[in-house]
Design a protein around this motif. Structure first.
Motif, PDB file in Angstrom:
ATOM      1  N   GLY A  40      -4.311   7.400  -1.018  1.00 45.20           N
ATOM      2  CA  GLY A  40      -3.998   8.772  -1.406  1.00 45.20           C
ATOM      3  C   GLY A  40      -2.788   8.833  -2.321  1.00 45.20           C
ATOM      4  N   THR A  41      -1.752   8.095  -1.975  1.00 48.84           N
ATOM      5  CA  THR A  41      -0.564   8.044  -2.826  1.00 48.84           C
ATOM      6  C   THR A  41      -0.929   7.520  -4.205  1.00 48.84           C
ATOM      7  OG1 THR A  41       0.702   7.570  -0.850  1.00 48.84           O
ATOM      8  CG2 THR A  41       1.778   7.157  -2.972  1.00 48.84           C
ATOM      9  N   LEU A  42      -1.739   6.481  -4.236  1.00 42.85           N
ATOM     10  CA  LEU A  42      -2.143   5.877  -5.503  1.00 42.85           C
ATOM     11  C   LEU A  42      -2.960   6.868  -6.330  1.00 42.85           C
ATOM     12  CD1 LEU A  42      -1.918   3.263  -7.056  1.00 42.85           C
ATOM     13  CD2 LEU A  42      -3.987   2.446  -5.922  1.00 42.85           C
ATOM     14  N   ALA A  43      -3.825   7.624  -5.660  1.00 43.00           N
ATOM     15  CA  ALA A  43      -4.630   8.602  -6.390  1.00 43.00           C
ATOM     16  C   ALA A  43      -3.734   9.647  -7.044  1.00 43.00           C
ATOM     17  CB  ALA A  43      -5.625   9.274  -5.436  1.00 43.00           C
ATOM     18  N   ALA A  44      -2.731  10.089  -6.303  1.00 46.93           N
ATOM     19  CA  ALA A  44      -1.820  11.083  -6.882  1.00 46.93           C
ATOM     20  C   ALA A  44      -1.091  10.498  -8.085  1.00 46.93           C
ATOM     21  CB  ALA A  44      -0.823  11.544  -5.819  1.00 46.93           C
ATOM     22  N   ARG A  45      -0.621   9.289  -7.906  1.00 47.83           N
ATOM     23  CA  ARG A  45       0.088   8.642  -9.012  1.00 47.83           C
ATOM     24  C   ARG A  45      -0.866   8.434 -10.194  1.00 47.83           C
ATOM     25  NH1 ARG A  45       3.823   5.464 -11.395  1.00 47.83           N
ATOM     26  NH2 ARG A  45       3.234   3.295 -11.777  1.00 47.83           N
ATOM     27  N   PHE A  46      -2.087   8.071  -9.894  1.00 50.04           N
ATOM     28  CA  PHE A  46      -3.074   7.881 -10.955  1.00 50.04           C
ATOM     29  C   PHE A  46      -3.208   9.157 -11.798  1.00 50.04           C
ATOM     30  CE2 PHE A  46      -7.412   8.078 -12.592  1.00 50.04           C
ATOM     31  CZ  PHE A  46      -7.559   6.831 -13.181  1.00 50.04           C
ATOM     32  N   GLU A  47      -3.346  10.282 -11.116  1.00 52.88           N
ATOM     33  CA  GLU A  47      -3.505  11.537 -11.859  1.00 52.88           C
ATOM     34  C   GLU A  47      -2.275  11.858 -12.705  1.00 52.88           C
ATOM     35  OE1 GLU A  47      -6.399  14.512  -9.962  1.00 52.88           O
ATOM     36  OE2 GLU A  47      -5.223  13.767  -8.258  1.00 52.88           O
ATOM     37  N   THR A  48      -1.110  11.563 -12.153  1.00 51.33           N
ATOM     38  CA  THR A  48       0.128  11.844 -12.882  1.00 51.33           C
ATOM     39  C   THR A  48       0.234  10.996 -14.148  1.00 51.33           C
ATOM     40  OG1 THR A  48       1.195  12.319 -10.782  1.00 51.33           O
ATOM     41  CG2 THR A  48       2.634  11.893 -12.686  1.00 51.33           C
ATOM     42  N   VAL A  49       0.014   9.706 -13.992  1.00 48.23           N
ATOM     43  CA  VAL A  49       0.173   8.806 -15.150  1.00 48.23           C
ATOM     44  C   VAL A  49      -0.879   9.113 -16.213  1.00 48.23           C
ATOM     45  CG1 VAL A  49       0.001   6.404 -15.897  1.00 48.23           C
ATOM     46  CG2 VAL A  49       1.295   6.978 -13.832  1.00 48.23           C
ATOM     47  N   ARG A  50      -2.101   9.340 -15.771  1.00 46.69           N
ATOM     48  CA  ARG A  50      -3.170   9.611 -16.746  1.00 46.69           C
ATOM     49  C   ARG A  50      -2.877  10.902 -17.511  1.00 46.69           C
ATOM     50  NH1 ARG A  50      -6.756   6.115 -18.483  1.00 46.69           N
ATOM     51  NH2 ARG A  50      -8.598   7.428 -18.220  1.00 46.69           N
ATOM     52  N   ALA A  51      -2.367  11.900 -16.793  1.00 40.49           N
ATOM     53  CA  ALA A  51      -2.052  13.161 -17.467  1.00 40.49           C
ATOM     54  C   ALA A  51      -0.915  12.986 -18.474  1.00 40.49           C
ATOM     55  CB  ALA A  51      -1.674  14.218 -16.426  1.00 40.49           C
TER      56      ALA A  51
END
Lengths: 444, 444, 444, 444
Positions: D18-29
């Motif tokens: 879950g933490t990784l998914a949140a970070r994924f969305e942040t970096v991609r954005a």
């Protein structure tokens, strides 16, 4: 190239000058001996920008003595020929302009006879300074003369490697020295010699001569490591080639892979595929069959590194090239042996003018000195606390400490008394025209 | 370079062979005479890919006789050295492989003595074929020998221009022939000589020798035109330079303007700005001050064309370079004069080895033959109906008929008996190391 | 590119301006229509220094009208954007500096929308000058507008060939116009059409538009000759390739042979060997199989010349490329036919955007106009008496008259009303990205 | 670029995903946010071979997730577009062929919209793998996703520096972000911070992410040394220039001196001499006056090294560049501070997008992280015991360990959470288009 470190003693004894004079005559004569098999045309030509004509080598080393010693220490100095100051300056901006390096071969005049006369004149003048009845020279002058002799020995090696390159461009395959075949042996097996590492010291120690880039002696921490007992052989290299080593990007540094493809490299520099299905090699003895047990030479750092990665995969071991500190720490105790001869020291003095195989029965680290310069994984950089000397000779080494790689040990074209454990040779990653070789290392 | 046109007569008389033998000895001796001032090192070096070493010239012209004459017409032919077939082949794909042109200077062996021995051996063998008591040679063989002599004369000129280039690269400014100063004159003024044009014929006529590219003789229609009475002088060129000629794109062809800027061209090839504010020129006589009344030489087609456009603006006349047909039509009637000497014919035979000024009092078209090769505006192309000969000599001329420009007339480095009105020399637009010169033309 | 010749009449009628205005709108709209299938990214990129981005083409032709017409003839002129004067200047030194050609693709701003706005603004202003109620323009202005339209038509062709090159670099093989297959025919056989030659006239005649390089009309003498009835086909080219044409130095000019080897050329530019053993060609319709009866295109002069030499040996005839005078003399009587359509005129207007085969049943010289630009053997040179116009448009043609070769006839990418018998296109010998083609000639 | 080190724990918790998914969305954005100011044309163009188009960056980082994560860990994987596998592969030979790097800008299709759709599709598929209700992923997959995010952050920095280079080629000087002027300060004086050295440890420690080239942590022996408290400023650089620094060979490495002369370098990359006698700098904020107290950036290693030698002579101190071990040993204790903000950490997150000056009152080592990447004197080489991972990501770092130099610390274009003390950036000695800076070191 490097610069003299001042002698410990500021005083000069007559015997020191006398010894130096004798050594001067020996080294200077050796240059002429190496040029003796060459015609005037052979001495004239420059086969690539990295190489220089033999005539230029003979003149430049003389220029070194004239410009850096006579000009400062000879009373009433007058130049042999004022034009030579620019013509035979290699790269010393501190002394002034230089004739462009790629055009050294275009200087057909002065001719060889004039260059030889230049040598004789400078020899006479320099020996007069060193004569028993001459006023004592300052220690700095003696140090510069000693530096000049080591400088001349470096150019003796270059003279040989440059002639080899020149002759390799001639489809008639001229022979510098017809002494083939050299020797055949029952070869020694590859094995590993362990070292504990720890906090060790490297760099020049003692009173003997060293270039400035070998100092200061300093501490480095080494993890435990192992070194191959001998250099990689042609036989091993053929296995690398047979396994597609030159066509497989897995083994290559990125820059190396570019180099292999753009230069269409598929074997060591002087190797040629014979019509008979064998590989041949162009040597100072002419075109000869590749001998399996002789160390492979004339490979670039890129090839050496790729070979190590391939060998690692073959052996299932963490193989790699050694660092220069690993090499020196292991090699220093054996330096004295190398002065005593083969197999530890196949230098120019043996007359082989080619790497030699090592026979079974020898133990420990073999071929450390002589045979081929061993590529390390160490970039050429200043030692901690390094100080280039003041003056033009400060350009000898320091300004090349970038984008080059250190090689260690000496080759079959190196004079025996020019070699020591702390000696740092250096060339760009793609250079192959020196007698460059490969010794594997391994994490313990 | 060109190819022999078969002689009209299929039969050969003993006297024809005898005459040819005498001419053979003369031409061959002349090559050696031109090389006599050169050291072995001078003969060895190639200063740029376009140039060749003197030693190579001496060998290649010999190769021509061996490969194209002896090999076919000598009973029991055996090669002097089989390796020479490749080594001294210039560009004849029909004969086989060639040593790469830019590496001609790397062939230090065979040395000069061996090449001279090669010359002597081929001379003997070829003269034996031409001996009075030898079996008669077919006309084709005689034609090839005659072609070979004209070929050798072309290389005599190249030997001189290549040595000039080599010496120009040496900061010591070596002197090929110390005969300066040459002569000073009250110079003749620039004037214009009219021609009516119309439907004229150009191309080789008569029984004498000509290269294949001079045939067939054919008709061309010319509008009325005028030619300058003499070549453009250094004085006039200095005015072009002083007016910013090299910095003003108005005068330049697009490719020429690129060339000027990327090569940083600001004067003719061998000119150098002296510390004294004057221009100096490097010549076969060494470095000499630029003489105002001497024809400018060593300029590219780009420079010649730009000069013509600038001169047109200066004079308010439609000035331009002549076409090769205009040149030949005007020059043909004066060819015989040129054989009789200066001012019409400053060839290599005069020994000046440099263009010469023309003095007042001379009328008509001057300096047509000798002094400098005159750039035309004509691209080098086949004449209508042109047929290259069968065999390897078919490569002499035909394959160069693209992207080169015709020059006419001959230079101070051309042998007198090598020149004729229909002779077509050709070089790329940027070539400057020949004695290239400028004669203006004008629409009538 | 070329320069306007002043109209015969110094006076201008309202109807002339009206006709010109209508033509202006048509030509300008055609540029936009050709760019319509392209994305903004397609319009931005420059795939090689010889090519230009579509956006740059659209801007540059507008710059031509703004700088050469509005700036001089519009009362109260103010630049649309002062930076565009340099940014969209191609090569007119007379107008000032130019943005470097190889960096045209780096100008991402102004973006496409701004360039289209620039077009609209200049269109409005120029049409205002041509409006019925506007003050009459001088004849020079009308001539410059007409020149600008022909200039824009040249860039329409370049836009297509540059997009073809760009798309060819994309491994996804984008399609500009999906209309394949075009047509299949029973092809016409190769035959020869005779011409007597003699003293003929070439060059532009009459009142219509022509570029300055087509004048003056002048006499040339032609020997009798024959022209092939049609262009060389892909089928014939495949035979040349199958016979080793690209590997045999006999057929090639010396410069061409160097080009073939250094560039590893083995087929026309856009041909690709398919995995299916067939040859494919990248076209504006995407990647399609090579059609045997379609004219070969995208070949260099070197290839065209080599093909002619090979064909000569095959046929035992003195085949070669035609001179531009031979071409024009034969083609002039058929120019009117070409305006009437296929097979004489496959121009951009047909929408084929690819050369087309000719069916049996057609007689005489076919494919003269349209399909492919035909390489001649004529170097691009000024006609006798040629005068470049004063002013910046004098740079349109004259400064390129060196080291280029004339092509004749037009291609499938050329607008129909842009073509005429005297039109001289020109490119360097190695250029292949235009629709270049081959028509053989033969000595009679 | 580097490769993930496997997480210590082989098990995966839902919260980690879950933490990784949140970070994924942040970096991609964040990647999209950085591209937002760019037009489609801006995103398309490649301004030099070292740079890449923004569109390519956006696609390549997506390719990384698709090829290295989805392809292995997504059940029923099917490629988004099979062609992308080659098109957007940068240099992974282990994955297969790559589109040639210098031709990345020629790929106009897929267009930007298609690339953005590619991003969205891969995002959805990858987030589905990380969803709470998805089957747990193996630790290796999580490590690869984390690696992919750091990889994307590296490309975010490159996207900015590549756009800066592209815009610098446009004479209209486009502005990426108009926020100038940034800030003015009373600048802090240069001072020295001492370190004792000794046997220290460097290399990554702890559980956090690091690239493989940061491991293993190992011992090095350091002599006592001092580091400058801040980066060299434009003011100091102007003094170097005013003292003839770019024209004096004494200060330069041999390769650097060649580079200065052949490239005609006389100032940092984006500096331009204004008509007003001042120096201006092209920045992401457009063309702005050089601010004296801001750190100098966009200098090569050659310039950094020359500056250090010049400064040594000015100060009479043994000044030089730091080694990477010296830098890391000194910087490691301050890494946490850098995460808390300016002055320790001027990263991309501050929005300055330019280095910033440091005001008086700050003590200790300043500007260590952020502002500009600091050239070290250390060649990029493997740490003792380094092991590249198995698989294609093993090519991330290891194959570049030759002929490059290490830079440390991060820049104003680096994401804050992408930085750490052990991070090793690397570029060739001549690279200048990154925000490269200079911190002096000194022997104690």
């Amino acid at each position: 190239m490097p610069q003299a470190r001042p002698h410990a003693s500021p005083v000069r004894s007559a015997s020191a000058a006398g010894t130096l004079a004798a050594r001067f005559e020996t080294v200077r004569a050796q240059s002429l001996a190496l040029a003796a098999p060459l015609s005037e045309a052979d001495c004239q030509v420059q086969s690539m920008p990295d190489a220089s004509p033999a005539k230029w080598h003979l003149a430049h080393v003389t220029w070194f003595f004239e410009t850096l010693v006579l000009e400062r220490f000879e009373p009433g100095f007058a130049p042999h020929d004022p034009a030579y100051r620019v013509l035979f300056n290699s790269y010393y901006n501190g002394i002034g302009e230089q004739h462009p390096r790629p055009q050294r071969g275009l200087i057909t005049r002065p001719d060889l006879a004039e260059v030889l006369a230049y040598r004789r004149a400078v020899d006479e003048r320099l020996l007069a300074l060193l004569a028993d009845d001459a006023p004592p020279l300052p220690a700095e002058a003696l140090a510069l003369i000693e530096l000049g002799l080591h400088h001349e020995q470096q150019h003796q090696e270059l003279l040989l490697t440059d002639v080899l390159h020149l002759f390799s461009c001639n489809p008639l395959a001229p022979v510098y020295q017809p002494r083939w075949p050299l020797q055949t042996v029952q070869p020694v097996d590859l094995s590993w010699v362990d070292h504990h590492g720890g906090l060790v010291e490297i760099g020049h120690a003692g009173d003997g001569f060293a270039f400035d880039n070998e100092a200061p002696r300093h501490r480095q921490f080494l993890a435990p490591y192992r070194l191959a007992n001998r250099l990689a052989t042609n036989h091993e290299w053929l296995a690398f080639m047979a396994d597609g080593g030159y066509r497989d990007p897995r083994w290559w540094l990125s820059a190396g892979w570019d180099w292999v493809r753009t230069q269409s490299v598929r074997a060591p520099l002087y190797w040629r595929a014979g019509d008979d299905g064998r590989w041949w090699s162009f040597t100072l003895h002419g075109l000869v069959p590749v001998d399996p047990h002789t160390p492979v030479t004339h490979v670039s750092l890129y090839e050496a590194d790729a070979y190590a990665r391939w060998a690692a995969a073959q052996h299932g071991l963490p193989l790699r090239l050694p660092t220069e500190a690993e090499w020196e720490h292991a090699a220093a105790p054996l330096a004295a042996d190398a002065q005593r001869g083969i197999p530890a020291g196949n230098f120019v003095d043996t007359g082989a003018l080619h790497p030699l195989p090592v026979a079974q029965g020898h133990e420990g680290l073999l071929q450390l000195y002589g045979d081929g310069w061993e590529w390390t994984s160490s970039a050429y950089a200043p030692y901690p606390g390094f100080r280039p000397n003041a003056g033009a000779v400060g350009e000898y080494n320091a300004k090349f400490m970038c984008d080059q790689t250190v090689l260690r040990g000496g080759s079959c074209a190196t004079p025996r008394d020019h070699v020591r454990a702390s000696y740092r040779n250096f060339f760009p990653s793609s250079a192959r025209w020196q007698f460059t070789a490969v010794r594997l290392a391994c994490d313990a």
